[in-house]
Design an enzyme around this catalytic site. Sequence first.
Site, PDB file in Angstrom:
ATOM      1  N   ASP A 449       0.953  -1.096   0.014  1.00 38.77           N
ATOM      2  CA  ASP A 449       0.204  -0.079  -0.050  1.00 38.77           C
ATOM      3  C   ASP A 449       0.843   1.348  -0.105  1.00 38.77           C
ATOM      4  O   ASP A 449       0.553   2.027  -0.614  1.00 38.77           O
ATOM      5  CB  ASP A 449      -0.952  -0.028   1.312  1.00 38.77           C
ATOM      6  CG  ASP A 449      -0.488  -0.193   2.632  1.00 38.77           C
ATOM      7  OD1 ASP A 449       0.796  -0.736   2.444  1.00 38.77           O
ATOM      8  OD2 ASP A 449      -0.779   0.213   3.594  1.00 38.77           O
ATOM      9  N   ASP A 454       4.651   2.554   9.226  1.00 38.99           N
ATOM     10  CA  ASP A 454       4.722   1.394   9.651  1.00 38.99           C
ATOM     11  C   ASP A 454       3.490   0.331   9.235  1.00 38.99           C
ATOM     12  O   ASP A 454       2.911  -0.118   9.991  1.00 38.99           O
ATOM     13  CB  ASP A 454       4.565   1.261  11.352  1.00 38.99           C
ATOM     14  CG  ASP A 454       3.661   2.158  11.852  1.00 38.99           C
ATOM     15  OD1 ASP A 454       2.847   2.700  10.998  1.00 38.99           O
ATOM     16  OD2 ASP A 454       3.257   1.952  13.264  1.00 38.99           O
ATOM     17  N   GLU A 455       3.531   0.193   7.830  1.00 41.20           N
ATOM     18  CA  GLU A 455       2.642  -0.633   7.410  1.00 41.20           C
ATOM     19  C   GLU A 455       3.065  -1.449   6.153  1.00 41.20           C
ATOM     20  O   GLU A 455       3.517  -2.336   6.511  1.00 41.20           O
ATOM     21  CB  GLU A 455       1.327   0.261   6.849  1.00 41.20           C
ATOM     22  CG  GLU A 455       0.339  -0.676   6.572  1.00 41.20           C
ATOM     23  CD  GLU A 455      -1.152   0.022   6.592  1.00 41.20           C
ATOM     24  OE1 GLU A 455      -1.191   1.359   7.376  1.00 41.20           O
ATOM     25  OE2 GLU A 455      -2.206  -0.511   6.299  1.00 41.20           O
ATOM     26  N   TRP A 522     -11.348  -5.974  -2.055  1.00 39.77           N
ATOM     27  CA  TRP A 522     -10.180  -6.743  -1.508  1.00 39.77           C
ATOM     28  C   TRP A 522      -9.904  -8.130  -1.995  1.00 39.77           C
ATOM     29  O   TRP A 522      -8.910  -8.523  -2.780  1.00 39.77           O
ATOM     30  CB  TRP A 522      -9.828  -6.214  -0.201  1.00 39.77           C
ATOM     31  CG  TRP A 522      -9.348  -4.868   0.172  1.00 39.77           C
ATOM     32  CD1 TRP A 522      -8.306  -4.525   0.667  1.00 39.77           C
ATOM     33  CD2 TRP A 522     -10.184  -3.739  -0.070  1.00 39.77           C
ATOM     34  NE1 TRP A 522      -8.171  -3.092   0.630  1.00 39.77           N
ATOM     35  CE2 TRP A 522      -9.291  -2.472   0.296  1.00 39.77           C
ATOM     36  CE3 TRP A 522     -11.514  -3.348  -0.377  1.00 39.77           C
ATOM     37  CZ2 TRP A 522      -9.743  -1.256   0.127  1.00 39.77           C
ATOM     38  CZ3 TRP A 522     -11.728  -1.984  -0.596  1.00 39.77           C
ATOM     39  CH2 TRP A 522     -10.980  -0.968  -0.104  1.00 39.77           C
ATOM     40  N   GLU A 733      -2.188   8.994  -1.115  1.00 32.31           N
ATOM     41  CA  GLU A 733      -3.274   8.127  -0.493  1.00 32.31           C
ATOM     42  C   GLU A 733      -4.815   8.788  -0.627  1.00 32.31           C
ATOM     43  O   GLU A 733      -5.718   8.188  -0.873  1.00 32.31           O
ATOM     44  CB  GLU A 733      -3.008   7.758   0.788  1.00 32.31           C
ATOM     45  CG  GLU A 733      -3.863   6.880   1.438  1.00 32.31           C
ATOM     46  CD  GLU A 733      -3.393   6.441   2.666  1.00 32.31           C
ATOM     47  OE1 GLU A 733      -2.636   7.063   3.286  1.00 32.31           O
ATOM     48  OE2 GLU A 733      -3.997   5.333   3.029  1.00 32.31           O
ATOM     49  N   HIS A 754       1.019   6.147  -2.391  1.00 34.67           N
ATOM     50  CA  HIS A 754      -0.032   5.052  -2.582  1.00 34.67           C
ATOM     51  C   HIS A 754      -0.283   4.920  -3.732  1.00 34.67           C
ATOM     52  O   HIS A 754      -0.808   5.858  -4.673  1.00 34.67           O
ATOM     53  CB  HIS A 754      -1.048   5.897  -1.687  1.00 34.67           C
ATOM     54  CG  HIS A 754      -1.595   4.716  -0.590  1.00 34.67           C
ATOM     55  ND1 HIS A 754      -0.787   4.458   0.591  1.00 34.67           N
ATOM     56  CD2 HIS A 754      -2.635   3.948  -0.250  1.00 34.67           C
ATOM     57  CE1 HIS A 754      -1.430   3.704   1.472  1.00 34.67           C
ATOM     58  NE2 HIS A 754      -2.441   3.466   0.844  1.00 34.67           N
TER      59      HIS A 754
HETATM   60  C1  BGC Z   1      -4.036   0.923   3.588  1.00 32.44           C
HETATM   61  C2  BGC Z   1      -4.940   0.983   2.361  1.00 32.44           C
HETATM   62  C3  BGC Z   1      -5.730  -0.462   2.702  1.00 32.44           C
HETATM   63  C4  BGC Z   1      -6.736   0.115   3.557  1.00 32.44           C
HETATM   64  C5  BGC Z   1      -7.799  -0.739   3.894  1.00 32.44           C
HETATM   65  C6  BGC Z   1      -5.001   0.999   4.868  1.00 32.44           C
HETATM   66  O1  BGC Z   1      -4.317   1.128   6.047  1.00 32.44           O
HETATM   67  O2  BGC Z   1      -2.880   1.775   3.577  1.00 32.44           O
HETATM   68  O3  BGC Z   1      -4.333   1.130   1.083  1.00 32.44           O
HETATM   69  O4  BGC Z   1      -6.582  -0.646   1.254  1.00 32.44           O
HETATM   70  O5  BGC Z   1      -5.863   0.192   4.682  1.00 32.44           O
HETATM   71  O6  BGC Z   1      -8.446  -0.913   5.175  1.00 32.44           O
END
Ligand code: BGC
Length: 883
Positions: A449, A454-455, A522, A733, A754
Amino acid sequence: MIEVKNLTCEYFKEPLGLDTQNPRISWQIESDKQEVKQSAYQLQVSKKQSFENPIYDQRFESHESILNEIKDLKLDPFTRYYFRVKIWCQGEVPTDWSPASFWETGFMNEEWEGEWITAPEKMEKSEASPYLYHSFNSRKEISQARVYATSLGVYELSINGSRVGDQYFSPGWTSYHNRIQYQAYDVTEYLTADHNEIGVSLGNGWYKGPFGFEGKKEIYGDTKAALVELHITYGDGTKVKIVTNKDWQAVATPILMSEIYHGETYDARLEDQRNHNVETVEVVNYPKHHIIHQQNEPVRKIDELIPLEIFTTREGDTVLDMGQNMVGWIKFNVRAEKGHQIALKHAEILDEEGNIYFGNLRKAEQKITYTCKGGGQEVFEPHFTFQGFRYVKLINFPEDVDLSDFTGEVLHSDMERTGDFETSNPLVNQLHHNIVWGQKGNFLDVPTDCPQRDERLGWTGDAQMFFKTASYLRNVGPFFNKWLKDLIADQLSNGGVPYVIPDIISKTDGNLGGVTHSVAAWGDAAVIIPWTLYVSYGDKRILEEQYSSMKAWVEYMRSQGEDENLWDTGFQLGDWLGLDSEPDTYTGVTDKTLIATAFFAYSTQILIRTAKVLELNDDLEAYEHLYKKIKDSYQDCFLKDNGSLQVQTQTAHVLTLMFNLVDKRSKEKIAADLVTLIEQEGVHLTTGFVGTPYLNLVLSENGYHYIASRLFLQKDYPSWLYQVTKGATTVWEHWDSIKPDGSFWSDDMNSFNHYAYGSIGEWMYKVLAGIDTDQTQPGYKHIHLAPKPGAELTWLRSTYHSMYGEIGSSWTFEGEVFTYNVSIPANTTATVTLPGAASPVKNQKLFLEAIGEYQFSGENVIVHIGSGNYKFQYEYNVLEGSL
Ligand code: BGC
């Protein structure tokens, strides 16, 4: 002259360590002639470069030149196979043999002789990276050497002090308990005929380091380990293997900490303390049956960026500006005394006041700390971490620091660049550039993403939304072949699909709606991506391999609703970040049952197409039946008697049109209603992640290309070009990551890199440039070229390197004279739709006889052509064409 070139095996040029049982061979045909078509080919495979006594020599009456499977050839492990091809094109005389290429097998089904080894407990428990190594004498001249290596954690391999290979973050990120990749290296040149040392440094990586929202450690395991085999062949033909076992030694390295989110701490003073505290490794009892060969291109250093400037902010920080939001790291030079410590802290953006802004990184430190060893210039780059940044705060650097001391090294999976796109509008070009950089930053072994906070997770929805655009920009065949296997590995037994692949959210927390998997748009990645990959690259094997997973996802959806044709239960993310709800909320207002049921229908439709390709007739019939029922329920629920929709949001209209959920008459009404909704916003979008990828596609498809063009050209909020005018160098994003008043979206979720909204790239290539493939002859075997000029562009140049070769589609307006140049690769055909050409043809101002067949279609003329370069020129009144 016809030549056969660019041979690949399983998408790769001369791969090492490829364990595919029936590898597929592709080639490209180059010719200065038009209408070149292959009618047959001969393929030879040999263990000898001379091709003497080939072990495979077959001729096929086939027009196919990509992904041709070699069947019925028993392959040995650790063996190089040379191959070459000659072809016949409309005649008796074949071409010359192509230049030879090769692939080399790895383990195939052989057992690993090496053992998993780790540093002794105390060393392993410390944060520092261990180095595990072994010294040996070769005593004889070496003719060939290969290393096969993998790790729990990430590793760097070295021989005699030199880093081996140009790959980073090996062995890559997979569903480790199910699949771990190994890499193969040609190390012949690294070894000496005398004393040698082979070793690996280990980092925690995705396996053991803190990762995910909670920063949880040891998600996959608490022990880093290495598994290495060095296979040496001597000049006299004898062979020896050096493998990891209890005889290896371990020592701590100067890498005191290196974590993906947090950066690295390195003490160069420890470099010469190598010989202290040497200990013996420990053997780890960890399985090896799930080790597989590397499936995608490795991560490499792809670009180098020179910084623009060093400046001082109002708060007094010394900051480096790279001029581009990038992903990778800074390589730097420093000259300071022994023990002097410097640091670099990375950020994407400056705040309103021009100060460096770390807020949106959440808990990711993105910090490099380096302690100098002294004695002259030192050069450093980190090892097991990467940063997403444009700006770097320089902390405690000596006074003589200079711009030339810094280089931005851009790292990502080394996928072949395939798409190029340029127009008369510099803002549009910058948007394209930003999309390209969005892909670079987020295709680091898995599709993520974002690359900074921190992802950095493999969110399925984001990947699905961006997939088609990604496939225009680069060849993402191997990249997604790998990731889809991890999706299979992590798919639930009831067919559910985790939010992220590899799935670490289930292993950490479930803070989104209390669940960790299976929401509409998703989870549909399980179906949409394999299909689109097949369509883009002609890769039928991906459908065979993914079919059960695709079907399981459709069955999961079927089992959710109160009524099996409607998905109206459970948690949904909805139209993520849609703008039609309250400001600063995460989800748009489009009815979640509508979204879920629309995707249920769409995935079922794709499953039907897949069953058709795979000739699974029972499934075909069963899912056609299901699809009809879903569509009926959808209409019962969401369509009013007057043909308009119950749900008055842009996204609801977009999905209904895109997935063909109503009949033709309602479609016209819904398209008109969509335009009204857009006009009510002053010709602006309100769509989020779910609606945006399709918005312009459905407008252009349903007679409103001029509205799509206007949306595309908007520069005020919200629009694609809004962020470009705000200086973006990647895709944000949020539509309002920076709001019109200069403030930011909340720190809790505000990435400036993003790719989801970069999905407009599909419309740019497919509609403005007009390049698309025919789903019934996928992989651009039959090409559709149907540009729709618009967005006030006076020219557009675009190329796409398909598996067959380069497709070109470029047009210009000079006054009202429209010139369209196309190039079609050999062994493909094309249907070209010439916009607004009907009256020039009728008035004999454009002559098409030389080209062959053509038809009229409204304002347009449709021409059928074979390979070659063609130019069409005619007077085209844009206003009449209502662009
Ligand atoms: C992500 C997104 C993701 C979303 C869905 C986010 O934290 O960065 O791109 O699709 O969560 O909940």
